[in-house]
Write a protein that holds these residues in place. Structure first.
Motif, PDB file in Angstrom:
ATOM      1  N   ILE A 179       0.883  -1.312   0.089  1.00 54.18           N
ATOM      2  CA  ILE A 179      -0.070  -0.129  -0.014  1.00 54.18           C
ATOM      3  C   ILE A 179       0.865   1.142  -0.148  1.00 54.18           C
ATOM      4  O   ILE A 179       1.641   1.403   0.780  1.00 54.18           O
ATOM      5  CB  ILE A 179      -0.689  -0.055   1.113  1.00 54.18           C
ATOM      6  CG1 ILE A 179      -1.789  -1.340   1.199  1.00 54.18           C
ATOM      7  CG2 ILE A 179      -1.826   1.341   1.161  1.00 54.18           C
ATOM      8  CD1 ILE A 179      -2.687  -1.596   2.558  1.00 54.18           C
ATOM      9  N   ARG A 195       0.975   5.650  -1.098  1.00 56.37           N
ATOM     10  CA  ARG A 195       0.385   7.001  -1.287  1.00 56.37           C
ATOM     11  C   ARG A 195       1.196   7.901  -2.263  1.00 56.37           C
ATOM     12  O   ARG A 195       2.526   8.079  -1.876  1.00 56.37           O
ATOM     13  CB  ARG A 195       0.122   7.651   0.064  1.00 56.37           C
ATOM     14  CG  ARG A 195      -0.671   9.104   0.027  1.00 56.37           C
ATOM     15  CD  ARG A 195      -0.957   9.739   1.341  1.00 56.37           C
ATOM     16  NE  ARG A 195      -1.218   8.926   2.471  1.00 56.37           N
ATOM     17  CZ  ARG A 195      -2.763   8.334   2.685  1.00 56.37           C
ATOM     18  NH1 ARG A 195      -3.638   8.870   1.885  1.00 56.37           N
ATOM     19  NH2 ARG A 195      -3.215   7.754   3.757  1.00 56.37           N
ATOM     20  N   LEU A 230      -4.147   7.009  -2.633  1.00 50.69           N
ATOM     21  CA  LEU A 230      -3.757   5.399  -2.096  1.00 50.69           C
ATOM     22  C   LEU A 230      -4.016   4.653  -3.251  1.00 50.69           C
ATOM     23  O   LEU A 230      -4.711   4.597  -4.148  1.00 50.69           O
ATOM     24  CB  LEU A 230      -4.523   5.015  -0.983  1.00 50.69           C
ATOM     25  CG  LEU A 230      -4.513   5.337   0.437  1.00 50.69           C
ATOM     26  CD1 LEU A 230      -5.496   5.169   1.468  1.00 50.69           C
ATOM     27  CD2 LEU A 230      -3.035   5.353   0.979  1.00 50.69           C
ATOM     28  N   VAL A 249      -7.087   3.024  -4.769  1.00 51.80           N
ATOM     29  CA  VAL A 249      -8.312   2.749  -4.053  1.00 51.80           C
ATOM     30  C   VAL A 249      -9.168   3.622  -4.160  1.00 51.80           C
ATOM     31  O   VAL A 249      -8.945   4.832  -3.973  1.00 51.80           O
ATOM     32  CB  VAL A 249      -7.824   2.825  -2.390  1.00 51.80           C
ATOM     33  CG1 VAL A 249      -8.699   2.830  -1.245  1.00 51.80           C
ATOM     34  CG2 VAL A 249      -6.582   1.895  -2.096  1.00 51.80           C
ATOM     35  N   GLN A 309     -12.651   3.671   1.077  1.00 44.98           N
ATOM     36  CA  GLN A 309     -12.137   3.058   2.316  1.00 44.98           C
ATOM     37  C   GLN A 309     -13.043   3.110   3.528  1.00 44.98           C
ATOM     38  O   GLN A 309     -13.963   4.116   3.355  1.00 44.98           O
ATOM     39  CB  GLN A 309     -10.847   3.407   2.798  1.00 44.98           C
ATOM     40  CG  GLN A 309     -10.764   5.128   3.036  1.00 44.98           C
ATOM     41  CD  GLN A 309      -9.262   5.378   3.257  1.00 44.98           C
ATOM     42  OE1 GLN A 309      -8.662   5.394   2.358  1.00 44.98           O
ATOM     43  NE2 GLN A 309      -8.997   5.626   4.401  1.00 44.98           N
ATOM     44  N   ASP A 369      -8.365   5.902   8.988  1.00 49.26           N
ATOM     45  CA  ASP A 369      -7.123   5.697   9.314  1.00 49.26           C
ATOM     46  C   ASP A 369      -6.663   4.354   8.427  1.00 49.26           C
ATOM     47  O   ASP A 369      -5.663   4.087   8.721  1.00 49.26           O
ATOM     48  CB  ASP A 369      -7.209   5.621  10.797  1.00 49.26           C
ATOM     49  CG  ASP A 369      -7.636   4.282  11.363  1.00 49.26           C
ATOM     50  OD1 ASP A 369      -8.379   3.725  10.772  1.00 49.26           O
ATOM     51  OD2 ASP A 369      -7.459   4.426  12.537  1.00 49.26           O
ATOM     52  N   LEU A 370      -7.667   3.883   7.807  1.00 49.49           N
ATOM     53  CA  LEU A 370      -7.269   2.590   6.800  1.00 49.49           C
ATOM     54  C   LEU A 370      -7.167   1.493   7.503  1.00 49.49           C
ATOM     55  O   LEU A 370      -8.035   0.376   6.909  1.00 49.49           O
ATOM     56  CB  LEU A 370      -6.055   2.965   5.992  1.00 49.49           C
ATOM     57  CG  LEU A 370      -5.423   1.961   4.826  1.00 49.49           C
ATOM     58  CD1 LEU A 370      -6.565   2.169   3.636  1.00 49.49           C
ATOM     59  CD2 LEU A 370      -4.117   2.540   4.538  1.00 49.49           C
ATOM     60  N   TRP A 371      -6.521   1.190   8.696  1.00 48.70           N
ATOM     61  CA  TRP A 371      -6.043   0.025   9.015  1.00 48.70           C
ATOM     62  C   TRP A 371      -7.262  -0.528   9.814  1.00 48.70           C
ATOM     63  O   TRP A 371      -7.986   0.044  10.476  1.00 48.70           O
ATOM     64  CB  TRP A 371      -4.988  -0.159   9.918  1.00 48.70           C
ATOM     65  CG  TRP A 371      -3.872   0.788   9.358  1.00 48.70           C
ATOM     66  CD1 TRP A 371      -3.468   1.662   9.508  1.00 48.70           C
ATOM     67  CD2 TRP A 371      -3.242   0.184   8.229  1.00 48.70           C
ATOM     68  NE1 TRP A 371      -2.369   2.103   8.744  1.00 48.70           N
ATOM     69  CE2 TRP A 371      -2.277   1.066   7.917  1.00 48.70           C
ATOM     70  CE3 TRP A 371      -3.213  -0.946   7.472  1.00 48.70           C
ATOM     71  CZ2 TRP A 371      -1.407   0.922   6.841  1.00 48.70           C
ATOM     72  CZ3 TRP A 371      -2.158  -1.360   6.460  1.00 48.70           C
ATOM     73  CH2 TRP A 371      -1.472  -0.085   6.061  1.00 48.70           C
ATOM     74  N   VAL A 375     -11.056  -1.802   2.079  1.00 46.52           N
ATOM     75  CA  VAL A 375     -10.792  -0.780   0.896  1.00 46.52           C
ATOM     76  C   VAL A 375     -11.195  -1.515  -0.224  1.00 46.52           C
ATOM     77  O   VAL A 375     -11.167  -2.628  -0.390  1.00 46.52           O
ATOM     78  CB  VAL A 375      -9.037  -0.597   0.653  1.00 46.52           C
ATOM     79  CG1 VAL A 375      -8.889   0.547   1.819  1.00 46.52           C
ATOM     80  CG2 VAL A 375      -8.421  -1.623   0.456  1.00 46.52           C
TER      81      VAL A 375
END
Length: 70
Positions: free
Chosen positions: A5, A7, A13, A26, A29, A33-35, A39
């Motif tokens: 992943i 940016r 992303l 992407v 999402q 914060d993505l995690w 996505v």
């Protein structure tokens, strides 16, 4: 599957899948914060990402789960 992943300079992303030699942006999402969320990639894939700290630096290679998509 292992994915990288990153940016780009514009802040977008993208996900690179080495085994498929596939790089897709992407487009959606689940979490800011993505995690720990999902996505969606431009090709329709939905990937589940692992839980990580919100300040995890990119680029990074992680183990993601493909949940649906072509």
């Amino acid at each position: 599957m292992k994915v990288m992943i990153r940016r780009d300079s514009a802040g977008k992303l993208s996900v690179y899948v080495p085994k498929k030699d596939l790089e897709e942006p992407v487009i959606e999402q689940e979490k800011d914060d993505l995690w720990g969320g999902t996505v969606r990639l431009a090709n329709g894939w939905l990937l589940g990402l692992p839980e990580m700290a919100a300040d995890t630096r990119l680029p990074i290679t992680v183990e993601a789960r493909r949940l649906e998509g072509d």
